[in-house]
Design an enzyme around this catalytic site. Sequence first.
Site, PDB file in Angstrom:
ATOM      1  N   CYS A  79      16.253  27.916  27.404  1.00  9.11           N
ATOM      2  CA  CYS A  79      17.415  27.410  28.145  1.00  9.11           C
ATOM      3  C   CYS A  79      18.206  26.552  26.768  1.00  9.11           C
ATOM      4  O   CYS A  79      18.686  27.148  26.037  1.00  9.11           O
ATOM      5  CB  CYS A  79      16.927  26.008  28.991  1.00  9.11           C
ATOM      6  SG  CYS A  79      18.309  25.798  30.229  1.00  9.11           S
ATOM      7  N   HIS A 101      13.998  29.695  32.530  1.00  8.78           N
ATOM      8  CA  HIS A 101      12.669  29.115  32.541  1.00  8.78           C
ATOM      9  C   HIS A 101      11.556  30.036  33.128  1.00  8.78           C
ATOM     10  O   HIS A 101      11.243  30.009  34.071  1.00  8.78           O
ATOM     11  CB  HIS A 101      12.763  27.835  33.290  1.00  8.78           C
ATOM     12  CG  HIS A 101      13.422  26.634  32.677  1.00  8.78           C
ATOM     13  ND1 HIS A 101      13.129  25.756  31.870  1.00  8.78           N
ATOM     14  CD2 HIS A 101      14.997  26.470  33.157  1.00  8.78           C
ATOM     15  CE1 HIS A 101      14.264  25.021  31.465  1.00  8.78           C
ATOM     16  NE2 HIS A 101      15.111  25.254  32.153  1.00  8.78           N
ATOM     17  N   GLU A 103       8.587  29.583  32.332  1.00  9.57           N
ATOM     18  CA  GLU A 103       7.268  28.795  32.784  1.00  9.57           C
ATOM     19  C   GLU A 103       7.269  28.409  34.184  1.00  9.57           C
ATOM     20  O   GLU A 103       5.982  28.055  34.704  1.00  9.57           O
ATOM     21  CB  GLU A 103       7.353  27.729  31.718  1.00  9.57           C
ATOM     22  CG  GLU A 103       8.350  26.440  32.314  1.00  9.57           C
ATOM     23  CD  GLU A 103       9.620  26.693  31.402  1.00  9.57           C
ATOM     24  OE1 GLU A 103      10.462  25.644  31.381  1.00  9.57           O
ATOM     25  OE2 GLU A 103       9.777  27.781  31.079  1.00  9.57           O
TER      26      GLU A 103
END
Length: 513
Positions: A83, A170, A172
Amino acid sequence: MKNTQILILDFGSQYTQLLARRVREANIYTEVLPFDTSIEKIKEYPLLKGIILSGGPSSVYLQNAYKIDSEILNLDIAILGVCYGMQLLTQYFQGAVELADEQEFGKAIITIDDKKNPLFKNVTTESQVWMSHADHVTELPVDFKQIAHSNASIAAIAHNTKPIYGIQFHAEVTHSLQGKEMLENFLYDIAKCNKDWNLDDFIDQQIKEIKETVKDKQVILGLSGGVDSSVAAAIIGKAIGKQLTCIFVDTGLLRKNETIEVMKAYETNFDINIKLVEASDLFFSELKGIKEPEAKRKIIGKCFIDVFTDAARQHKDADFLAQGTIYPDVIESSSHGASSKTIKSHHNVGGLPEDLKFRLIEPLRNLFKDEVRQVGFKLGLPEEMINRHPFPGPGLGIRVIEEVTKDKVEILQEADAIFIKKLREWNLYNTVSQAFVTLLPVKTVGVMGDNRTYDYVVALRSVNTIDFMTATSTHLPWEFLDEVVNEIINKVDNVNRVVYDVTSKPPGTIEWE
């Protein structure tokens, strides 16, 4: 350290800790460092295989935007920008980043443009990801190519010759359905990390280090009854036994019968010295008339430190102070500059007078909460101790909204005990991440028999979460809630109404204060 390592440079993303946990889950050791960590500091990690640049709330084109030491980009290691991190790489390599007309927040579908790229091994051509950005890359950086896109933006980039990558999403977050695969591709195939981080080795290493550090000296530790201090006591006790003395402070703000249960549990499961300090009168006296949550937290923290300090001074032969500090405490208490604003103060990290001159032992300071629980199981601690729901440092002091009194705490203890008991009876306790009751500062009209009542309201709260950074309310069975409400109303004096809090985090926090 013999493990291969990944460093995460933190630009203030709410997901930074989650990103670190994902790396640990891949059996790779990682640490989170401030975004402005120097190249000299980074070179101190001898087995460093890669660096991940986290997301963040800023914009790279602003005058005071957060930057990295540009020498990092010349290291012979893999780099992944996430990001904000991707936008920063774009700027460093002479691309362009601008405010987007069509901003992306939430779920999005990306299309892989380069299926042969190692970042996307075993990833489908179209994949759902989680976006959270107002800016986007409008011009590719020099020597980079686009390897994925969404409807609104360039979604991923890769350097033509170096192992440097950027992703606008993202990976994650669990909403990125193949994010785990992408991160592991970066860690294993691009950064060439070994799967050499495991908790058995960690335990052996900590026991060895504690023995070598403490030798024949004495250690004191403040017990809370929670998981972190329990596991810290277990691992230190395994290393030095009776050289460890644990101090348990009864603040009066604990759960029902908690003092008795904690003392019994430690005496049964630990071969260590334990001292109980009764201090509830002090805490209630200092909290009199205080309504503001942050003020209550600070008062409770100061009282605890004062009481613990007095107890510690009585152990003049103790050279070491042990704490159950875990890695999120370290991250949140460090000065990252870019980090998210403090939401609530932490009172359990530091704060003891300098004249005590203890040397600090923090055996869990590099572990996340889920890792701490695993260590506890490996050390043989009972399941009910390890899987106990988290309890805030200030205790019931922040679950009694506004002013805290002994009478209010007793009401709350009774209601909370019923809620937790019922969760266990219905085999729901271990299916929820955290559950508790809050006493509200309002009274409502009710009817009990033929009489009008005017009593307190309590709120039930139960959430499910992976990391406690975000959480959703638990969809508890209606029949269960009905049973809990009936028992609270019938058995707890001064309560005539029960509500169930279904607020997610965000926008709410898990605790009310």
